[in-house]
Design an enzyme around this catalytic site. Structure first.
Site, PDB file in Angstrom:
ATOM      1  N   HIS A  33     -27.717 -37.036  26.576  1.00  0.00           N
ATOM      2  CA  HIS A  33     -26.665 -36.967  27.543  1.00  0.00           C
ATOM      3  C   HIS A  33     -27.206 -36.047  28.747  1.00  0.00           C
ATOM      4  O   HIS A  33     -26.530 -35.619  29.521  1.00  0.00           O
ATOM      5  CB  HIS A  33     -25.681 -35.983  26.857  1.00  0.00           C
ATOM      6  CG  HIS A  33     -24.230 -36.171  27.167  1.00  0.00           C
ATOM      7  ND1 HIS A  33     -23.905 -37.648  27.817  1.00  0.00           N
ATOM      8  CD2 HIS A  33     -22.878 -35.552  26.776  1.00  0.00           C
ATOM      9  CE1 HIS A  33     -22.404 -37.633  27.904  1.00  0.00           C
ATOM     10  NE2 HIS A  33     -22.109 -36.411  27.249  1.00  0.00           N
ATOM     11  N   ASN A  85     -18.108 -32.041  29.696  1.00  0.00           N
ATOM     12  CA  ASN A  85     -16.502 -32.404  30.160  1.00  0.00           C
ATOM     13  C   ASN A  85     -15.600 -31.673  31.207  1.00  0.00           C
ATOM     14  O   ASN A  85     -14.598 -31.916  31.249  1.00  0.00           O
ATOM     15  CB  ASN A  85     -15.792 -32.363  28.662  1.00  0.00           C
ATOM     16  CG  ASN A  85     -15.549 -31.045  27.917  1.00  0.00           C
ATOM     17  OD1 ASN A  85     -16.004 -29.991  28.534  1.00  0.00           O
ATOM     18  ND2 ASN A  85     -14.828 -31.054  26.976  1.00  0.00           N
ATOM     19  N   ASP A 110     -26.000 -40.355  31.959  1.00  0.00           N
ATOM     20  CA  ASP A 110     -26.564 -41.260  31.042  1.00  0.00           C
ATOM     21  C   ASP A 110     -25.416 -42.401  31.007  1.00  0.00           C
ATOM     22  O   ASP A 110     -24.323 -41.981  31.102  1.00  0.00           O
ATOM     23  CB  ASP A 110     -26.646 -40.580  29.786  1.00  0.00           C
ATOM     24  CG  ASP A 110     -25.275 -39.916  29.329  1.00  0.00           C
ATOM     25  OD1 ASP A 110     -24.810 -38.990  30.231  1.00  0.00           O
ATOM     26  OD2 ASP A 110     -24.828 -40.087  28.251  1.00  0.00           O
ATOM     27  N   ASN A 131     -17.235 -38.446  29.881  1.00  0.00           N
ATOM     28  CA  ASN A 131     -16.661 -37.168  30.078  1.00  0.00           C
ATOM     29  C   ASN A 131     -16.959 -36.654  31.219  1.00  0.00           C
ATOM     30  O   ASN A 131     -15.866 -35.815  32.146  1.00  0.00           O
ATOM     31  CB  ASN A 131     -16.375 -36.338  28.835  1.00  0.00           C
ATOM     32  CG  ASN A 131     -15.787 -36.847  27.641  1.00  0.00           C
ATOM     33  OD1 ASN A 131     -14.911 -37.312  27.904  1.00  0.00           O
ATOM     34  ND2 ASN A 131     -16.231 -36.482  26.414  1.00  0.00           N
TER      35      ASN A 131
END
Length: 204
Positions: A33, A85, A110, A131
Site C-alpha cells: 500500500h 483513507n 498501488d 480508499n
C-alpha cells in the site's frame, strides 16, 4: 518555464503537485500500500531534496524535474501524513497552499487490478475501491492524473486489506527497485512530455 499573461509580461508557470500515497509510520514502510511513498522518495532523491513537515499534514519536498533549462518543471512532492483513507484532507490543503489546479496533480498509488510492476497512467476515472483515491476524489473531484502501480491480486482467499498491508514478498523485492525507478520515470515523462506520450511509453 513561463507563460504569457496576455499583457506582454511573462509569469512563472505554477508547480505540479505529485502525491505519493501510503500510510505513515515505520510499520507500514514496506507494505504494498506504500508504493506511492517509495516513488515519491526516489523522485526527491533525484532532485537532491529532502522531505520536510508541512502544515498541511504532509511531508513536502520542492524542486524541479526534467532536463535543466526550458524543459524542466517545478514540482511539489508530497506524502500525506494522515492515514490512507483520509488522504483527501492533506491533499486539499496542499492544493490550496500551493495554488495547484487539479489538472496539474499526479497521484501515485498501488493498484490491485494490474500485474505486479505494471504501470497505467490515466487522467480521471473511478477509485476502484482504493480508499486513498476515494478520499481525494471526494474532496477534489476525479479529474487528476494517476500513476497506477500494479501489485496484483491477493492469493487464494486472502482479504484485500491484509494483502495490501503486508510487505512485498521476497521474490517481489528482487525487482522492486527497478519497478519503482520506472514509475518515477513515468511521472517525470508525464510532466515533461504530456499524458499521451507517457502512456505510449509506460502503459504496459
Amino acid at each position: 518555464m513561463t507563460t504569457n499573461t496576455g499583457g506582454g509580461g511573462l509569469v512563472p508557470e505554477g508547480p505540479w503537485l505529485i502525491v505519493g500515497l501510503g500510510n505513515p509510520g515505520p510499520q507500514y514502510a514496506g507494505n504494498r500500500h506504500n508504493v506511492g511513498f517509495l516513488v515519491a522518495d526516489l523522485l526527491a532523491e533525484r532532485m537532491g531534496g529532502r522531505f520536510k513537515a508541512h502544515r498541511s499534514r504532509a511531508e513536502v519536498c520542492e524542486g524541479r524535474v526534467g532536463t535543466p533549462g526550458v524543459s524542466s518543471r517545478r514540482v511539489v512532492l508530497a506524502k500525506p501524513m494522515s492515514f490512507m483513507n483520509v488522504s483527501g484532507g492533506p491533499v486539499t490543503a496542499l492544493r490550496d497552499f500551493f495554488k495547484v489546479p487539479v489538472a496539474r496533480m499526479v497521484v501515485v498509488h498501488d493498484e490491485l487490478d494490474i500485474g505486479y510492476g505494471a504501470l497505467r497512467l490515466k487522467l480521471g476515472g473511478g477509485d476502484n475501491g482504493h480508499n486513498g483515491l476515494k478520499s481525494i476524489t471526494k474532496s477534489l473531484g476525479p479529474d487528476y492524473h494517476r500513476v497506477r502501480f500494479g501489485v496484483g491480486r491477493p492469493p487464494g482467499r486472502m482479504a484485500v486489506a491484509d494483502f495490501v498491508l503486508r510487505d512485498f514478498s521476497g521474490a517481489e523485492r528482487k525487482e522492486l527497485d527497478y519497478f519503482v525507478d520506472r514509475a518515477a520515470d513515468s511521472v517525470e515523462s508525464l510532466i515533461a512530455d504530456g499524458l499521451e506520450r507517457a502512456q505510449s511509453t509506460y502503459n504496459s
